[in-house]
Scaffold this motif. Sequence first.
Motif, PDB file in Angstrom:
ATOM      1  N   MET A 184     162.948  27.357  76.434  1.00  0.00           N
ATOM      2  CA  MET A 184     164.293  27.486  75.848  1.00  0.00           C
ATOM      3  C   MET A 184     164.581  28.944  75.492  1.00  0.00           C
ATOM      4  O   MET A 184     163.753  29.603  74.895  1.00  0.00           O
ATOM      5  CB  MET A 184     164.382  26.601  74.587  1.00  0.00           C
ATOM      6  CG  MET A 184     165.789  26.443  74.036  1.00  0.00           C
ATOM      7  SD  MET A 184     166.924  25.765  75.309  1.00  0.00           S
ATOM      8  CE  MET A 184     168.490  26.100  74.540  1.00  0.00           C
ATOM      9  N   LEU A 185     165.751  29.421  75.921  1.00  0.00           N
ATOM     10  CA  LEU A 185     166.135  30.798  75.611  1.00  0.00           C
ATOM     11  C   LEU A 185     166.620  30.883  74.166  1.00  0.00           C
ATOM     12  O   LEU A 185     167.481  30.117  73.746  1.00  0.00           O
ATOM     13  CB  LEU A 185     167.270  31.230  76.559  1.00  0.00           C
ATOM     14  CG  LEU A 185     167.577  32.720  76.629  1.00  0.00           C
ATOM     15  CD1 LEU A 185     166.537  33.442  77.470  1.00  0.00           C
ATOM     16  CD2 LEU A 185     168.959  32.959  77.223  1.00  0.00           C
ATOM     17  N   GLY A 237     165.807  35.957  74.674  1.00  0.00           N
ATOM     18  CA  GLY A 237     164.462  35.896  75.264  1.00  0.00           C
ATOM     19  C   GLY A 237     163.732  34.655  74.777  1.00  0.00           C
ATOM     20  O   GLY A 237     164.360  33.711  74.283  1.00  0.00           O
ATOM     21  N   VAL A 238     162.420  34.660  74.910  1.00  0.00           N
ATOM     22  CA  VAL A 238     161.631  33.501  74.457  1.00  0.00           C
ATOM     23  C   VAL A 238     160.875  33.863  73.192  1.00  0.00           C
ATOM     24  O   VAL A 238     160.677  35.024  72.894  1.00  0.00           O
ATOM     25  CB  VAL A 238     160.604  33.043  75.540  1.00  0.00           C
ATOM     26  CG1 VAL A 238     161.321  32.254  76.626  1.00  0.00           C
ATOM     27  CG2 VAL A 238     159.864  34.223  76.144  1.00  0.00           C
ATOM     28  N   MET A 262     166.371  25.633  80.141  1.00  0.00           N
ATOM     29  CA  MET A 262     166.492  26.133  81.524  1.00  0.00           C
ATOM     30  C   MET A 262     167.540  27.246  81.578  1.00  0.00           C
ATOM     31  O   MET A 262     168.623  27.106  81.021  1.00  0.00           O
ATOM     32  CB  MET A 262     166.917  24.973  82.439  1.00  0.00           C
ATOM     33  CG  MET A 262     166.832  25.294  83.922  1.00  0.00           C
ATOM     34  SD  MET A 262     165.150  25.788  84.391  1.00  0.00           S
ATOM     35  CE  MET A 262     165.430  26.512  85.996  1.00  0.00           C
ATOM     36  N   LEU A 263     167.188  28.340  82.242  1.00  0.00           N
ATOM     37  CA  LEU A 263     168.127  29.449  82.382  1.00  0.00           C
ATOM     38  C   LEU A 263     169.137  29.133  83.487  1.00  0.00           C
ATOM     39  O   LEU A 263     168.780  28.772  84.595  1.00  0.00           O
ATOM     40  CB  LEU A 263     167.355  30.725  82.757  1.00  0.00           C
ATOM     41  CG  LEU A 263     168.088  32.051  82.623  1.00  0.00           C
ATOM     42  CD1 LEU A 263     168.198  32.464  81.166  1.00  0.00           C
ATOM     43  CD2 LEU A 263     167.385  33.145  83.405  1.00  0.00           C
ATOM     44  N   VAL A 301     171.969  30.392  78.702  1.00  0.00           N
ATOM     45  CA  VAL A 301     171.848  28.932  78.543  1.00  0.00           C
ATOM     46  C   VAL A 301     173.239  28.323  78.444  1.00  0.00           C
ATOM     47  O   VAL A 301     174.204  29.018  78.116  1.00  0.00           O
ATOM     48  CB  VAL A 301     171.025  28.564  77.277  1.00  0.00           C
ATOM     49  CG1 VAL A 301     169.553  28.773  77.544  1.00  0.00           C
ATOM     50  CG2 VAL A 301     171.474  29.361  76.063  1.00  0.00           C
ATOM     51  N   MET A 308     161.557  27.517  81.607  1.00  0.00           N
ATOM     52  CA  MET A 308     160.779  28.553  80.894  1.00  0.00           C
ATOM     53  C   MET A 308     161.093  29.940  81.463  1.00  0.00           C
ATOM     54  O   MET A 308     161.129  30.121  82.676  1.00  0.00           O
ATOM     55  CB  MET A 308     159.272  28.254  81.043  1.00  0.00           C
ATOM     56  CG  MET A 308     158.382  29.099  80.143  1.00  0.00           C
ATOM     57  SD  MET A 308     158.819  28.898  78.393  1.00  0.00           S
ATOM     58  CE  MET A 308     157.943  30.271  77.653  1.00  0.00           C
ATOM     59  N   LEU A 309     161.348  30.887  80.594  1.00  0.00           N
ATOM     60  CA  LEU A 309     161.642  32.254  81.034  1.00  0.00           C
ATOM     61  C   LEU A 309     160.338  32.963  81.413  1.00  0.00           C
ATOM     62  O   LEU A 309     159.381  32.986  80.644  1.00  0.00           O
ATOM     63  CB  LEU A 309     162.325  33.022  79.892  1.00  0.00           C
ATOM     64  CG  LEU A 309     163.017  34.328  80.259  1.00  0.00           C
ATOM     65  CD1 LEU A 309     164.328  34.071  80.978  1.00  0.00           C
ATOM     66  CD2 LEU A 309     163.261  35.175  79.015  1.00  0.00           C
ATOM     67  N   THR A 358     158.486  36.516  82.190  1.00  0.00           N
ATOM     68  CA  THR A 358     158.682  37.952  81.927  1.00  0.00           C
ATOM     69  C   THR A 358     157.425  38.701  82.373  1.00  0.00           C
ATOM     70  O   THR A 358     156.328  38.141  82.404  1.00  0.00           O
ATOM     71  CB  THR A 358     158.891  38.273  80.421  1.00  0.00           C
ATOM     72  OG1 THR A 358     157.678  38.029  79.717  1.00  0.00           O
ATOM     73  CG2 THR A 358     160.014  37.449  79.819  1.00  0.00           C
TER      74      THR A 358
END
Lengths: 143, 143, 143
Positions: free
Chosen positions: A1-2, A142-143, B1-2, B143, C1-2, C4
């Motif tokens: 999740m962002l 971001g996360v 989810m992005l 998002v 999920m992001l 990076t």
Amino acid sequence: MLRTRTEYLTFHTKERMAIVNITAQIVDIVRKSGVRDGACLINAMHTTSSVLVSDDENGLRADLLKFLELIHAQDRSGRAGRTGVLDPHHDNMDAHLLHHVFGRDVLVAVTDYRLDLGPWEQVYYGEFDGMRPKRVLVKAFGV
Amino acid sequence: MLRTRTEYLTFHTKERMAIVNITAQIVDIVRKSGVRDGACLINAMHTTSSVLVSDDENGLRADLLKFLELIHAQDRSGRAGRTGVLDPHHDNMDAHLLHHVFGRDVLVAVTDYRLDLGPWEQVYYGEFDGMRPKRVLVKAFGV
Amino acid sequence: MLRTRTEYLTFHTKERMAIVNITAQIVDIVRKSGVRDGACLINAMHTTSSVLVSDDENGLRADLLKFLELIHAQDRSGRAGRTGVLDPHHDNMDAHLLHHVFGRDVLVAVTDYRLDLGPWEQVYYGEFDGMRPKRVLVKAFGV
């Protein structure tokens, strides 16, 4: 999740042109966002101000004033005794030009919950046509 | 989810230099992306054009032309009767320089499904060496 | 999920000013990140250097040197026989100014696992006060 966090900062400078160090406020917003890894967008919401990264407030102010003086001097050269096209009493074109030269927005990385700046990097609000309330948008994601 | 959405806009200006307001097209792409909270990257894909944020199309055009004229005038000063190094008939160096001054990309926040611009901010495509098809990348994410 | 990935590149140029093509290194970091769709932030971590996008290394170097020469020439005009305010032997103000003109950071889209650059776009590190180690941050993020 962002994760995201958005805040709006308001500046009302006493001088027409001013450079304000806003690093501490950005650090605080990033801390409150809970973002561990991502980035933070910081942008002027007006087209006569900038957000920029430089290293020393006094040096930066001096640079900016010298640069502006240089632009104005060049503008007037060849126009002996006449007003240059960039003169601020004519309009605020000088402020618009500085907005483009110094930039509207910066994107700073966030790594391990902190603003990932170089050792001398500081975030500044550049006001080029102030003496009225103007806003800056800050969005951490971001996360 | 992005969520992400990527589009490429093509511009083919009749003049060598032009400033085109593309805000409505960016607003439309962000709407189609379904992004509620995030950002939208808009960048020129050529090194002789820019994406920039300014507030008034006519004023901006005038600023740009005066600025270019100023740079050319300064370039020729001290070179009486000679061609300046920045003259466009020599090459398109002026266009490359303007690309750097006005910037390649802008990142605009997306908040509550809308482009989070200041009240006078508009997004422009800056063409400095046109009369041929050139592209701009637009990527909304969040998002 | 992001996803990076963050890396820090170090540059130590032999000349005070230099322009270095770093595209291959950025492509490699994006590949290692596994990001399919997102963006890559590349920023100088020093306030006397830049990250910029231009198209041709030799042409860019020539542009930069001519532009700097132009700024210096203008700075000294009207100051016959005197030192200009921007002279580098005075301080490194010219490097700070170039940092603002050429920009601190660029954000390049990542689409289908690749850096989404225009056909002639290349990423450069712009060193304006080198001959010492200086860093660039690269952060790829997305899905």
